[in-house]
Design a protein around this motif. Structure first.
Motif, PDB file in Angstrom:
ATOM      1  N   PHE A 144       1.728   1.788  -3.396  1.00  0.00           N
ATOM      2  CA  PHE A 144       0.596   2.374  -4.133  1.00  0.00           C
ATOM      3  C   PHE A 144       0.558   3.877  -3.925  1.00  0.00           C
ATOM      4  O   PHE A 144       0.413   4.656  -4.872  1.00  0.00           O
TER       5      PHE A 144
ATOM      6  N   PHE B  14      -6.742   8.672  -3.964  1.00  0.00           N
ATOM      7  CA  PHE B  14      -7.837   8.354  -4.868  1.00  0.00           C
ATOM      8  C   PHE B  14      -8.901   9.444  -4.826  1.00  0.00           C
ATOM      9  O   PHE B  14      -9.546   9.737  -5.816  1.00  0.00           O
ATOM     10  N   VAL B  15      -9.079  10.045  -3.638  1.00  0.00           N
ATOM     11  CA  VAL B  15     -10.146  11.016  -3.489  1.00  0.00           C
ATOM     12  C   VAL B  15      -9.755  12.334  -4.144  1.00  0.00           C
ATOM     13  O   VAL B  15     -10.542  12.956  -4.838  1.00  0.00           O
TER      14      VAL B  15
ATOM     15  N   VAL C  15      -3.406   5.994   0.552  1.00  0.00           N
ATOM     16  CA  VAL C  15      -3.896   5.619  -0.775  1.00  0.00           C
ATOM     17  C   VAL C  15      -5.288   6.201  -1.019  1.00  0.00           C
ATOM     18  O   VAL C  15      -5.563   6.761  -2.082  1.00  0.00           O
ATOM     19  N   PHE C  16      -6.147   6.086   0.010  1.00  0.00           N
ATOM     20  CA  PHE C  16      -7.502   6.623  -0.121  1.00  0.00           C
ATOM     21  C   PHE C  16      -7.471   8.113  -0.431  1.00  0.00           C
ATOM     22  O   PHE C  16      -8.186   8.600  -1.307  1.00  0.00           O
TER      23      PHE C  16
ATOM     24  N   ALA D 196       3.311   5.531  -5.729  1.00  0.00           N
ATOM     25  CA  ALA D 196       3.146   5.412  -7.174  1.00  0.00           C
ATOM     26  C   ALA D 196       2.021   6.306  -7.684  1.00  0.00           C
ATOM     27  O   ALA D 196       2.099   6.835  -8.792  1.00  0.00           O
ATOM     28  N   LEU D 197       0.985   6.490  -6.872  1.00  0.00           N
ATOM     29  CA  LEU D 197      -0.124   7.333  -7.323  1.00  0.00           C
ATOM     30  C   LEU D 197       0.303   8.793  -7.389  1.00  0.00           C
ATOM     31  O   LEU D 197      -0.189   9.556  -8.218  1.00  0.00           O
TER      32      LEU D 197
ATOM     33  N   LEU E 148       0.830  -1.205   0.000  1.00  0.00           N
ATOM     34  CA  LEU E 148       0.000   0.000   0.000  1.00  0.00           C
ATOM     35  C   LEU E 148       0.863   1.253   0.000  1.00  0.00           C
ATOM     36  O   LEU E 148       0.513   2.258  -0.616  1.00  0.00           O
TER      37      LEU E 148
END
Lengths: 670, 319
Positions: free
Chosen positions: B150, B314-315, B310-311, B153-154, B147
Motif C-alpha cells: 500500500f 494518507f495524511v 501508509v498513514f 503504491a500510494l 501494507l
C-alpha cells in the motif's frame, strides 16, 4: 408477460412446493420430488435473472391488489434485484440438487420439506418488493421460514436456544428496518420506494434512516456485534439449509442495505460511508479471529461468513463515501468489488457447507477434534472442499482473490477523499482487511488439514464412505464456478456494470474485450490482474517441472513408516488437533480480546490420573454487550413483576398518573 | 517478431531467477560460514544438493495422500511464477501486467497454503507444529507485506511492480520517510518469510524451535529438492523485490530493449543480489534466534512500521 410477473410466478411455484410437501406427507418420494421441483423453479428464476442482467433489460414493475387496502403490493425487477436474484437462485438450485441426495439422511423430513420452498420464496419476495409494507412483510416471512428450518432438529437443546436467539435478533432487525422505512415514508407521504426515492428528506432523517438500515439489515447479514445469532443458528439447520442461510440469506440482508441506503435514501453525507467502512473492517477482522478458534466445522464456516460480510461492507462503505464526493468511477469500483464478493462468497460458502454436510452425513461428526484422514475415504469431496478452502482464503488464481484484490484497489484510491476522518479510517480498515485475509488462510489450512488430512481421530472418521452422486455433482458445479470466476473475472465484472451504473451513475470500463482477458479496473498504468495467465503459468510450470524431474532424474518411490524425527508414535492422539493448531494465533490475538484462559493440570511424575486441559474463550459481544443487556432486562422484568400484585387503589392511582403525564406531554408538545 | 523477442525476454527472466537461486543461497551459506570461522561449502553446493536429492528415491509414509505428493510441485510452481513476475533486469516485460505486487504476495500465500497442508498430511506432531507456527507467522507477516505494498503504491500511484520500478528509477521520488519505513518493514518481513534468524534457523534440525524445517520433516528425494528450490527462489524473490522497489538503478526502463541496456540491467541485477546475499548473513550472525512467542513483537514491528508509512501517505503527499 413482463419479467417481474415471471419472477412472481416463480415465487408462487416455490410456495406451491410447500403445499406439495404437505400433501405428499412422509412418503419416500417426497424428498426427491420436492427438491427436484425447487431445483427446476430455481433454474427458471436464475435464467430470468441472467436474462434481465445480461440483456440489459429495463426495470419492470407491477402492482398486485393484495396487502393493505388501497395500497396494494408493489413489485419491481431492476438490475440490482436481478443480480441478487441470480445469487439467491443459483444458491437455491445448487442446494436443491445437493439435497436430493443429502435429504435422504434426514430422519424427520416433514420438519424440513414444507418450509424449504417457502424460505426460497421469501428471499425472492424481498428482492422484488418495491414498497415498504410488502418489503417488511416479505422480510419477516423470510425470517420466520428460515427460523422453522433452524429449529427443525429441535431435540437438541442448543438448537432451541439458537432458534430463540435468532428470533430475538431477527425481530430487533425488522424493528429497525420498520423505523427506517417509516421515517422515509413519512417524508414522501407514501409507502412505495418510488415515492420515497424522490422525496427530499432532511440530513438528520437521512442519517437516522441509514443508521437504522445498517443495524436492521446488518443484523441479518451478520455485522459485528449483531452477529451473535449467526454462528448459533447457521450450524443448527440441516447442511443444505446452512448453506442457504450462510451463503444466500446473508446476501439478502446486504441487498436490503443497498436498496434502502444506496437507492432509496440516496446521497446525503460522506460520513455515512465512514460508519459503514469501520463497521465492515471490525467485522472482517473479528469474524475471522472467531473462526480460527472454532473446533466445530460448521460453526467455523458460520464465523467465516461474518468475516466475508465485513469485506463486502468495506466495499459498500467505500462506494458510499466515493459517491457522496462525486467520484463516480471509484464508487463503481468499490461497489463492483463488493458485489463480486457477494457472488463469490455465496458460491464458495455454499460449497464449503455442502462439504461439511457431506462430512457430517459420512461420519456423524462436526467436531474437528474427532475427524481426520478423510482425503482417503472421501477423495472427491476432499478435492472440491480444497477448492472451496483455497477460494475463500483468497488465493490466486481462484475467485476469492479477485474480489479482495478489487477491494484493495478501491482502498488505494481513497487518498483522493477530502474528509479527514475517512483519510484516517480507511488505511486502518485496509490493515484490518489485510489481517483478515492472512488469518483466513490460517483458518482454512486448519479446516482442511484437520478434517481431511492427517490420521483419523475417531473410528467414525476411519470408516467414512464417499457421499452420493447428487451431492457430489452440486459441489463439483460450485467448484467449477469458483475456478471460472477466478480465471475469467472480466465477464463477471461486465455483468455487474448495469448495477454499478444504476447505483453510482458510472461503471468500470468494459473488460471482456481487453487483450489476454485481463482485468483493468481503472487504467492499465494503475493496476491489472490476469487470473487466466496466472492459472496457465502455474499449471505449465508445475506440470513441466514434475515431468522433467520424473523423466530425467528419479521416479522411484518407496513406502515406509512415518519418520517423525525418529520418534514416531502410533496413536493419532499425538497429532496436532484443531485447538492445538490455533494455539499460537489464540495466544497472539486472543488473550486480551477474547479473554482466552487456559488451565493445564499436569499430574506429577508417578501420579496415575489423567492430565487435563481446559480452555475458556469469551466472545466480547456477549461479555460487554448482550450479557449486561440480558441481565438488565431480567432485573427490570423482575421489578416490573410487582405490578401484578397491586391493590385496586394503587392501580387507579397509576392510571390517573399516566393520564396526567400524557396530557402534560401533549400540552408541552403543542 | 516483436512478440517473439518480448516472449524471449520474459522467459529469460523466468529462467534466470530459477537458475541463479541456488547460487545466491550458496553465497549466503559461504559468507555465514566464513563469519563463523568455518571454511564453508563451495558456492555450487546447493546445485549439487539439488542434483543429489532429485536422483534419490522418495520415501513416503503409507498414509500420505495426493496432497503430500503434489504439494512440492505446487509450492515450487507458485513461488517460481511469483519470482518470474517481479521485475529483475528490465521493466515492462511481456507479462509484467498479469500480476501486480498484491498478486505476487498472494501467490506466495498459495505456496504457503500448500506447504502448510503438506505438513499436516501425514499426521505427525512435528508437521502440525510447523504448519501451525508457519500460519501464525504468516498471519502477521502477510498483512505487513500488504501494507508495504500500500505504502509503495500510494507513492507511485500504481500497484504494478514494473511501473513502480520505472518511476522510482527516475529518481524523481527522492528520499521519503514512508519509503524508509516500508524498507525497514520489508526487511523484517523478508527475514520472517524466508525462515532466517532470528525467526527460524535454516540450519536447524531436531529442535523444537524449528518452523519451516518441521513442516518438511517427512519429505525426501525429489519432493525435498522441489521444496528446497522453492525456498531458494523465495529468497531471490525478496531480494529482487527490495532491488526493484528500493534500488531500481541500472534496470532497462521504458521499453528500452537494446542489448546494452539489457546487459547493464542483468549485470547490475546480479550485482545487487550478490550484495544482498552478503549482507543477509552478516545481519544474521549478529543476532540470536528468538523464542517463538517473541515473534509477534518482531514481525508486529514490521506491521506497525508499514502501517505508519501508509498513514503518513494518507495524511500528506509530502512524506
Amino acid at each position: 408477460m413482463p419479467e417481474v410477473a415471471i419472477g412472481l410466478w416463480c415465487i408462487a411455484g416455490f410456495l406451491g412446493t410447500g403445499v406439495l410437501a404437505v400433501v405428499l406427507g412422509g412418503r419416500a418420494i417426497a424428498t426427491p420430488l420436492v427438491y427436484g421441483t425447487t431445483l427446476v423453479i430455481a433454474l427458471a428464476a436464475l435464467l430470468l435473472a441472467l436474462d434481465v442482467l445480461l440483456g440489459g433489460r429495463p426495470a419492470t414493475a407491477t402492482v398486485l391488489p393484495i396487502g393493505l387496502p388501497g395500497l396494494g403490493a408493489h413489485f419491481r425487477l431492476d438490475s440490482l434485484s436481478a443480480f441478487f436474484m441470480l445469487v439467491v437462485n443459483f444458491g437455491a438450485a445448487a442446494s436443491s440438487l445437493y439435497a436430493i441426495g443429502y435429504g435422504r439422511h434426514e430422519h424427520a423430513p416433514m420438519r424440513v420439506l414444507p418450509f424449504f420452498g417457502p424460505f426460497l420464496a421469501g428471499m425472492n419476495l424481498v428482492l422484488l418488493a418495491a414498497d415498504g409494507f410488502s418489503f417488511l412483510l416479505s422480510w419477516e416471512f423470510m425470517s420466520l421460514a428460515s427460523w422453522t428450518l433452524v429449529v427443525s432438529h429441535h431435540q437438541v437443546a442448543a438448537n432451541i436456544r439458537a432458534g430463540f436467539t435468532y428470533l430475538a435478533m431477527a425481530s430487533f432487525g425488522t424493528l429497525c428496518l420498520l423505523l427506517a422505512l417509516g421515517l422515509l415514508a413519512a417524508a414522501g407521504g407514501e409507502f412505495t420506494f418510488e415515492r420515497m426515492r424522490t422525496a427530499t428528506v432532511s440530513e438528520s432523517v437521512a442519517a437516522t434512516a441509514t443508521l437504522l438500515a445498517l443495524i436492521g439489515a446488518g443484523s441479518k447479514a451478520g455485522l459485528v456485534p449483531l452477529h451473535v445469532w449467526l454462528p448459533l443458528a447457521h450450524p443448527a439447520a440441516p447442511s443444505h439449509v446452512s448453506a442457504l442461510l450462510s451463503g444466500v440469506m446473508t446476501k439478502v440482508g446486504i441487498y436490503g442495505f443497498i436498496r434502502i441506503v444506496f437507492d432509496v435514501v440516496g446521497d446525503f453525507s460522506p460520513w455515512a460511508g465512514l460508519v459503514v467502512v469501520v463497521a465492515g473492517g471490525a467485522t472482517a477482522a473479528l469474524g475471522v479471529l472467531y473462526a480460527v478458534m472454532q473446533r466445530d466445522l460448521k460453526r467455523l464456516l458460520a464465523y467465516s461468513t461474518v468475516e466475508n460480510i465485513g469485506i463486502v461492507f468495506i466495499g459498500l462503505g467505500l462506494a458510499l463515501a466515493f459517491r457522496a464526493n462525486g467520484q463516480g468511477p471509484a464508487a463503481a469500483l468499490a461497489l463492483t468489488a463488493a458485489l463480486f464478493h457477494v457472488f463469490n462468497h455465496s458460491v464458495f460458502k455454499s460449497l464449503l457447507f455442502f462439504g461439511a454436510g457431506a462430512v457430517l452425513s459420512a461420519t456423524g461428526e462436526r467436531d474437528m477434534e474427532k475427524l481426520g484422514g478423510l482425503v482417503h475415504r472421501m477423495p472427491q469431496t476432499a478435492v472440491v472442499f480444497l477448492i472451496g478452502c483455497m477460494s475463500i482464503a483468497a488465493l490466486p488464481p481462484l475467485n476469492g482473490f479477485v474480489s479482495e484484490w478489487m477491494t484493495f484497489q478501491a482502498i488505494l484510491l481513497s487518498p483522493q477523499l477530502p474528509q479527514w476522518g475517512l483519510k484516517f479510517a480507511v488505511p486502518a480498515v485496509g490493515a484490518m482487511l489485510a489481517l483478515a485475509a492472512a488469518l483466513a488462510g490460517a483458518c482454512f489450512v486448519k479446516a482442511f488439514g484437520v478434517v481431511f488430512l492427517s490420521r483419523p481421530r475417531s473410528s467414525a472418521a476411519a470408516t467414512a464412505v464417499e457421499v452420493d452422486g447428487f451431492s457430489l455433482t452440486a459441489m463439483l458445479l460450485l467448484a467449477w464456478v469458483c475456478v471460472l470466476a477466478g480465471t475469467l473475472p472480466g465477464f463477471v465484472i461486465d455483468a455487474l456494470s448495469p448495477v454499478a451504473r444504476e447505483l453510482t451513475w458510472s461503471a468500470l470500463p468494459a473488460q471482456a474485450g481487453l487483450p489476454w482477458l485481463s482485468i483493468v479496473p481503472i487504467a492499465e498504468s494503475r493496476s491489472s490482474y490476469n487470473g487466466l495467465v496466472i492459472f496457465f503459468f502455474l499449471v505449465v510450470s508445475g506440470v513441466m517441472t514434475a515431468v522433467v524431474v520424473h523423466r530425467l532424474a528419479s521416479r522411484s518411490t518407496r513406502t515406509s513408516p512415518i519418520w517423525d524425527c525418529g520418534y514416531p508414535l502410533d496413536s493419532p492422539v499425538t497429532q496436532y488437533t484443531s485447538s492445538s493448531f490455533a494455539m499460537p494465533i489464540r495466544r497472539v490475538f486472543g488473550t486480551v480480546l477474547f479473554a482466552v484462559h487456559e488451565t493445564v493440570d499436569m499430574p506429577r511424575p508417578g501420579e496415575m490420573r489423567a492430565a487435563r486441559f481446559r480452555m475458556r474463550v469469551r466472545d466480547p459481544a456477549w461479555r460487554f454487550l448482550y450479557g449486561p443487556l440480558v441481565r438488565w432486562i431480567m432485573r427490570s422484568a423482575q421489578r416490573l413483576n410487582r405490578l401484578q400484585f397491586l391493590t385496586i387503589r394503587r392501580y387507579l392511582a397509576l392510571v390517573f398518573a399516566a393520564l396526567i403525564v400524557l396530557m402534560l406531554v401533549v400540552a408541552i408538545w403543542r | 517478431m516483436a512478440l517473439t523477442v518480448e516472449l524471449a525476454l520474459q522467459l529469460l527472466q523466468i529462467g534466470m531467477v530459477v537458475a541463479i537461486a541456488p547460487l545466491i543461497m550458496g553465497i549466503t551459506r559461504k559468507v555465514r560460514a566464513r563469519l563463523l570461522r568455518r571454511r564453508g561449502p563451495p558456492l555450487v553446493q546447493p546445485y549439487l544438493d539439488l542434483w543429489k536429492l532429485m536422483h534419490k528415491e522418495v520415501v513416503v509414509a503409507p498414509n500420505a495422500s495426493w496432497v503430500y505428493r503434489r504439494a512440492p510441485y505446487v509450492v515450487f510452481a507458485a513461488t517460481w511464477v511469483a519470482a518470474g513476475l517481479v521485475p529483475t533486469y528490465a521493466t515492462g516485460l511481456l507479462f509484467s501486467w498479469s500480476a501486480d505486487l498484491i498478486a505476487v504476495i498472494a501467490l506466495l500465500g498459495t505456496a504457503r497454503f500448500a506447504l502448510a497442508l503438506a505438513g499436516m498430511d501425514v499426521g505427525t506432531a512435528f508437521g502440525g507444529l510447523g504448519s501451525s507456527r508457519e500460519m501464525m507467522i504468516a498471519s502477521l507477516a502477510e498483512p505487513a507485506m500488504l501494507l508495504i505494498s500500500f505504502a509503495v503504491a500510494l507513492i507511485a500511484g500504481t500497484t504494478q511492480l514494473s511501473a513502480i520500478a520505472a518511476l522510482f528509477s527516475t529518481g524523481d521520488v527522492g528520499v521519503r520517510v514512508s519509503l524508509g519505513l516500508a524498507l525497514l518493514a520489508l526487511i523484517v518481513v523478508g527475514i520472517a518469510e524466508n525462515a532466517r534468524i532470528p525467526i527460524d534457523n535454516p540450519a536447524t534440525h531436531l529442535e523444537l524451535t524449528m518452523v519451516h524445517e518441521a513442516m518438511i520433516l517427512e519429505y525426501s528425494g525429489r519432493h525435498l529438492a522441489m521444496i528446497e528450490a522453492a525456498a531458494q527462489l523465495k529468497l531471490v524473490l525478496y531480494f529482487s523485490l527490495v532491488a526493484c522497489l528500493f534500488a531500481p538503478f541500472g534496470m532497462a526502463v521504458g521499453g528500452d530493449q537494446s542489448a546494452l541496456a539489457l546487459g547493464i540491467g542483468i549485470v547490475t541485477f546480479l550485482g545487487k543480489l550478490a550484495v544482498f546475499a552478503v549482507l543477509l548473513p552478516i545481519a544474521e550472525t549478529t543476532v540470536a534466534k528468538m523464542r517463538v512467542f517473541r515473534y509477534p513483537a518482531f514481525v508486529g514491528s514490521a506491521f506497525a512500521a508499514a502501517a505508519l508509512a501508509v498513514f503518513l501517505r494518507f495524511v500528506s503527499r509530502g512524506f
